[in-house]
Write an enzyme that holds these catalytic residues in place. Structure first.
Site, mmCIF file in Angstrom:
data_model
loop_
_atom_site.group_PDB
_atom_site.id
_atom_site.type_symbol
_atom_site.label_atom_id
_atom_site.label_comp_id
_atom_site.label_asym_id
_atom_site.label_seq_id
_atom_site.Cartn_x
_atom_site.Cartn_y
_atom_site.Cartn_z
ATOM 1 N N SER A 54 6.317 -30.003 43.425
ATOM 2 C CA SER A 54 7.680 -29.660 44.039
ATOM 3 C C SER A 54 7.698 -31.090 43.667
ATOM 4 C CB SER A 54 7.553 -29.738 46.149
ATOM 5 O OG SER A 54 6.876 -28.330 45.743
ATOM 6 N N LYS A 60 13.000 -24.693 45.572
ATOM 7 C CA LYS A 60 11.885 -25.324 46.458
ATOM 8 C C LYS A 60 12.403 -26.380 47.067
ATOM 9 C CE LYS A 60 7.609 -26.012 47.788
ATOM 10 N NZ LYS A 60 7.138 -25.377 48.426
ATOM 11 N N LYS A 97 8.149 -36.325 51.340
ATOM 12 C CA LYS A 97 9.016 -36.801 49.978
ATOM 13 C C LYS A 97 10.008 -35.683 49.725
ATOM 14 C CE LYS A 97 5.838 -34.110 46.947
ATOM 15 N NZ LYS A 97 6.137 -32.644 47.028
#
Ligand SMILES: NC(=O)c1ccc[n+]([C@@H]2O[C@H](COP(=O)([O-])OP(=O)(O)OC[C@H]3O[C@@H](n4cnc5c(N)ncnc54)[C@H](OP(=O)(O)O)[C@@H]3O)[C@@H](O)[C@H]2O)c1
Length: 297
Positions: A96, A171, A239
């Site tokens: 990701s 995502k 993140k």
């Protein structure tokens, strides 16, 4: 059957690569910390000393490392995948990472006649072991179709999202929902405890009806047991929400709930809890409310 190279044997990479090995692919692996490859090597995988050497031994190389910097390093850095390529190799980055990094890596791969897909996943290590992940894919449609049989060994839901960078964009959108939902589940458990409810009653009632979320279903029981063993770390959720907020800024979109969820994760990281599961945000909210979520026995 395509020979597969797999780079990044963390919580997700190990079970994902094992499924490919068990499905009969010849599997060559590399991980920065070699010890994590031990079980796979015992099961029949081969080890190479660098991502470059893995690429030389493979038809398709999959990378599954932490973030944009790590993907760039193992793919484009010295000894990286692109130093071991030949025209026709396929590269699938399943981490990701930021969409602009996916597009940048894809361009550098194209210059070496390597087609690249960004194909991040939804799910957890257990779903990876069962082959029931979701995969969202960006990149050339014909490369996507050529890799379908690989994706089918790992996932039950495979969504083609568009050109390079669109898999990683999808995502971020998915994890925006997950990050906010985990935060909401933790808030609900804290309020319930402070108001005198058994937190188990929250888990039970939200298993039906409009308050139902995967976040409560999967994380609720772990939160009340105070089991913060990492399945998906607070660092990785931080993140993803940070990258989603950056994308939102570029698109001129406000994400108030995601911003607050990211701040709670930031506090968890400041308290040294970044490597624990992302549901450890519960403990930050508990401290704010001066309470501890506990089952009533
Ligand atoms: N866990 C989940 O439930 C989940 C679900 C969906 C998506 N994801 C995503 O999948 C990716 C992997 O997650 P994970 O949970 O497997 O993470 P993880 O357990 O922390 O594993 C990270 C992997 O990346 C490697 N790595 C990190 N920085 C590196 C660098 N600079 N150079 C080379 N290798 C490096 C690590 O190597 P070492 O072993 O040497 O540290 C390890 O193999 C992340 O992008 C995450 O957001 C995770």
């Amino acid at each position: 059957m395509q020979r597969i190279g797999f780079i990044g044997l963390g919580l997700m990479g190990q079970p994902m690569s094992r499924r490919l090995l068990e499905a009969g692919h010849q599997l060559t692996v590399w991980n920065r910390t070699p010890e994590k490859a031990k079980a796979l090597l015992a099961a029949g995988a081969a080890w190479r000393a660098s991502p470059e050497a893995v690429a030389q031994a493979s038809d398709v190389v999959i990378t599954m490392v932490t973030d944009s910097a790590a993907s760039e390093e193992v793919i484009c850095g010295p000894g990286g995948v692109l130093e071991g390529t030949r025209p026709g190799l396929i590269l699938i980055d399943m981490a990701s990472i930021a969409p602009e990094m996916s597009r940048s890596i894809a361009a550098r791969a194209r210059a070496k006649e390597v087609a690249m897909l960004d194909a991040p996943v939804t799910g957890a290590p257990r779903l990876a072991a069962d082959g029931t992940l979701g995969i969202m894919v960006g990149g050339p449609k014909e490369t996507f179709e050529a890799c379908m049989s690989i994706f089918e060994k790992m996932a039950v839901k495979i969504v083609y999202a568009g050109g390079n960078g669109m898999g990683t964009t999808l995502k971020l959108v998915n994890n925006l929902i997950l990050g906010v939902a985990i935060e909401a589940a933790a808030e609900a458990l804290v309020l319930a405890t402070k108001a005198g409810l058994d937190p188990q009653s929250v888990i039970e009632i939200t298993s039906v009806g409009g308050g139902r979320t995967g976040a409560m279903e999967t994380r609720g029981p772990r939160m009340v047991r105070r089991d913060f063993t990492p399945h998906f770390s607070a660092n990785n959720m931080y993140k993803d929400l940070s990258t989603a907020l950056k994308l939102a800024e570029e698109c001129g979109v406000s994400l108030p709930a995601a911003s607050i969820s990211r701040e709670i994760l930031r506090a968890a990281r400041s308290q040294g809890k970044g490597d624990q599961d992302s549901c450890v945000v519960l403990t930050v909210l508990e401290a704010m409310a001066n309470t501890i979520v506990q089952l009533k026995v």
